[in-house]
Design an enzyme around this catalytic site. Structure first.
Site, PDB file in Angstrom:
ATOM      1  N   ARG A 113       0.810  -1.213   0.000  1.00 51.44           N
ATOM      2  CA  ARG A 113       0.000   0.000   0.000  1.00 51.44           C
ATOM      3  C   ARG A 113       0.845   1.266   0.000  1.00 51.44           C
ATOM      4  O   ARG A 113       0.509   2.248  -0.683  1.00 51.44           O
ATOM      5  CB  ARG A 113      -0.954  -0.025   1.196  1.00 51.44           C
ATOM      6  CG  ARG A 113      -1.864   1.188   1.315  1.00 51.44           C
ATOM      7  CD  ARG A 113      -2.530   1.601   0.017  1.00 51.44           C
ATOM      8  NE  ARG A 113      -3.206   0.502  -0.679  1.00 51.44           N
ATOM      9  CZ  ARG A 113      -3.620   0.571  -1.931  1.00 51.44           C
ATOM     10  NH1 ARG A 113      -3.401   1.664  -2.661  1.00 51.44           N
ATOM     11  NH2 ARG A 113      -4.230  -0.461  -2.482  1.00 51.44           N
ATOM     12  N   LYS A 148       1.829  24.874  -4.490  1.00 54.23           N
ATOM     13  CA  LYS A 148       0.619  24.287  -3.888  1.00 54.23           C
ATOM     14  C   LYS A 148       0.762  22.764  -3.890  1.00 54.23           C
ATOM     15  O   LYS A 148       0.086  22.048  -4.629  1.00 54.23           O
ATOM     16  CB  LYS A 148      -0.623  24.740  -4.655  1.00 54.23           C
ATOM     17  CG  LYS A 148      -0.856  26.242  -4.558  1.00 54.23           C
ATOM     18  CD  LYS A 148      -2.040  26.689  -5.392  1.00 54.23           C
ATOM     19  CE  LYS A 148      -2.236  28.190  -5.310  1.00 54.23           C
ATOM     20  NZ  LYS A 148      -3.347  28.669  -6.170  1.00 54.23           N
ATOM     21  N   LYS A 180       4.178  39.116  -4.503  1.00 56.65           N
ATOM     22  CA  LYS A 180       2.739  38.899  -4.660  1.00 56.65           C
ATOM     23  C   LYS A 180       1.978  40.139  -4.187  1.00 56.65           C
ATOM     24  O   LYS A 180       2.564  41.127  -3.734  1.00 56.65           O
ATOM     25  CB  LYS A 180       2.312  37.663  -3.867  1.00 56.65           C
ATOM     26  CG  LYS A 180       3.085  36.394  -4.227  1.00 56.65           C
ATOM     27  CD  LYS A 180       2.540  35.725  -5.448  1.00 56.65           C
ATOM     28  CE  LYS A 180       1.296  34.940  -5.139  1.00 56.65           C
ATOM     29  NZ  LYS A 180       0.754  34.217  -6.307  1.00 56.65           N
ATOM     30  N   GLU A 210       3.886  39.845  -9.354  1.00 53.81           N
ATOM     31  CA  GLU A 210       2.506  39.591  -9.755  1.00 53.81           C
ATOM     32  C   GLU A 210       1.778  40.920  -9.939  1.00 53.81           C
ATOM     33  O   GLU A 210       1.886  41.812  -9.094  1.00 53.81           O
ATOM     34  CB  GLU A 210       1.806  38.760  -8.677  1.00 53.81           C
ATOM     35  CG  GLU A 210       0.329  38.526  -8.913  1.00 53.81           C
ATOM     36  CD  GLU A 210      -0.338  37.873  -7.714  1.00 53.81           C
ATOM     37  OE1 GLU A 210      -0.370  36.630  -7.667  1.00 53.81           O
ATOM     38  OE2 GLU A 210      -0.803  38.601  -6.818  1.00 53.81           O
ATOM     39  N   ASP A 231      -2.056  38.001 -13.229  1.00 59.28           N
ATOM     40  CA  ASP A 231      -2.978  37.256 -12.376  1.00 59.28           C
ATOM     41  C   ASP A 231      -4.429  37.484 -12.785  1.00 59.28           C
ATOM     42  O   ASP A 231      -4.938  38.604 -12.713  1.00 59.28           O
ATOM     43  CB  ASP A 231      -2.783  37.670 -10.911  1.00 59.28           C
ATOM     44  CG  ASP A 231      -3.618  36.831  -9.959  1.00 59.28           C
ATOM     45  OD1 ASP A 231      -3.671  35.608 -10.130  1.00 59.28           O
ATOM     46  OD2 ASP A 231      -4.220  37.418  -9.043  1.00 59.28           O
TER      47      ASP A 231
END
Length: 292
Positions: A113, A148, A180, A210, A231
């Site tokens: 597994r 992410k 950002k 960004e 963005d």
């Protein structure tokens, strides 16, 4: 004649070193074995029994993560054999054998597994990446991942993106400067943020910023960023941004990217398309372990 995409991907993928993969596999095995190990195998199978198995694809996909299955087995039976049939970076049709192994039966089943969980997850990422890469083929745009990722699995998941034909964005916060919207808010403006970043960065450090509108793009370009992330721009605004930048910076489209929209985004002329879904939303590829 150019090599087929599947063959090219398999040829270009450099496997991750065991030194990096083994701790992740060991942690997953420890979680599964618990305090007493596989009591089912201990109860039903002789201690010296042997078992031959194959890992086989249950659906079409791109393979990634075979070393996880190999290392899981090796951790429990260092004498086990493991032979790759369909390597990482190659495509597998339903029923295709990915690898063969023979080892202590208890070890094979106890490692099953853990190996399948990681192999299926990474192959799912590679398969989804393959779909995005195929959709933008011929446009000149590159598909890249994001940060992410699953905590602790970033190296494996970004490797799987490469197996799918994608390219990695920065690996961590220390790879490059990426300004950002919240950095911009803290600095008081896009231009000021890029100016400070340029003054801080060494000659090998890239600076990306960004922007959320064409007005910010003009402000950013004045301070010479290496990359501008556009963005959630509309298609029309992406085309305008490409014309405004005129090669002064690499343009990265981000936000609103999916399998339905990615081709149109690529056709605007942007250089890079970042897709968080590659690692946070890929379905596990169905792979089985079968005794033979």
């Amino acid at each position: 004649m150019a090599a087929p995409l599947a063959s090219l991907a398999a040829h270009l993928v450099t496997p991750l070193p065991d030194l990096l993969v083994r701790p992740i596999v060991d942690m997953a095995l420890a979680e599964d074995l618990g305090r007493a190990g596989d009591i089912t195998a201990q109860a039903c199978i002789d201690a010296d029994a042997r078992l031959s198995v194959v890992w086989a694809a249950r659906q079409d996909g791109r393979v990634a993560g075979l070393s996880c299955a190999r290392l899981a087995l090796a951790a429990l039976d260092p004498t086990a054999s493991f032979a790759v049939v369909t390597p990482d970076g190659a495509d597998a049709a339903p029923g295709a054998i990915l690898a063969r192994a023979q080892g202590n039966a208890r070890a094979v089943l106890a490692a099953e597994r853990t190996g399948l969980n990681l192999l299926g997850k990474l192959s799912g990422i590679a398969t989804l990446t393959r779909a995005y890469v195929r959709l933008v083929q011929g446009t000149g745009a590159t598909i890249v991942d994001t940060r992410k990722t699953t905590p602790g699995l970033r190296a494996l998941e970004k490797y799987a993106v490469r197996c799918g034909g994608g390219i990695n964005h920065r690996f961590g916060l220390d790879d490059a400067i990426l300004i950002k919207d919240n950095h911009v808010a803290a600095c008081g403006g896009v231009g000021e943020a890029v100016r400070r970043a340029r003054a801080f960065a060494g000659h090998l450090v890239k600076v990306e910023v960004e922007v959320d509108g064409l007005n910010q793009l003009e402000d950013a370009l004045r301070h010479r960023p290496d990359v501008v992330m556009l963005d959630n721009f509309s298609l029309d605004d992406l085309k305008t941004a490409v014309a405004l930048a005129k090669g002064r910076a690499v343009l990265e489209a981000s936000g609103g990217v999916n399998l339905t929209t990615v081709r149109a985004i690529a056709e605007t002329g942007v250089d890079v398309i970042s897709v968080g879904a590659l690692t946070h939303s890929a379905l596990v590829l169905d792979i089985g372990l079968d005794a033979v």
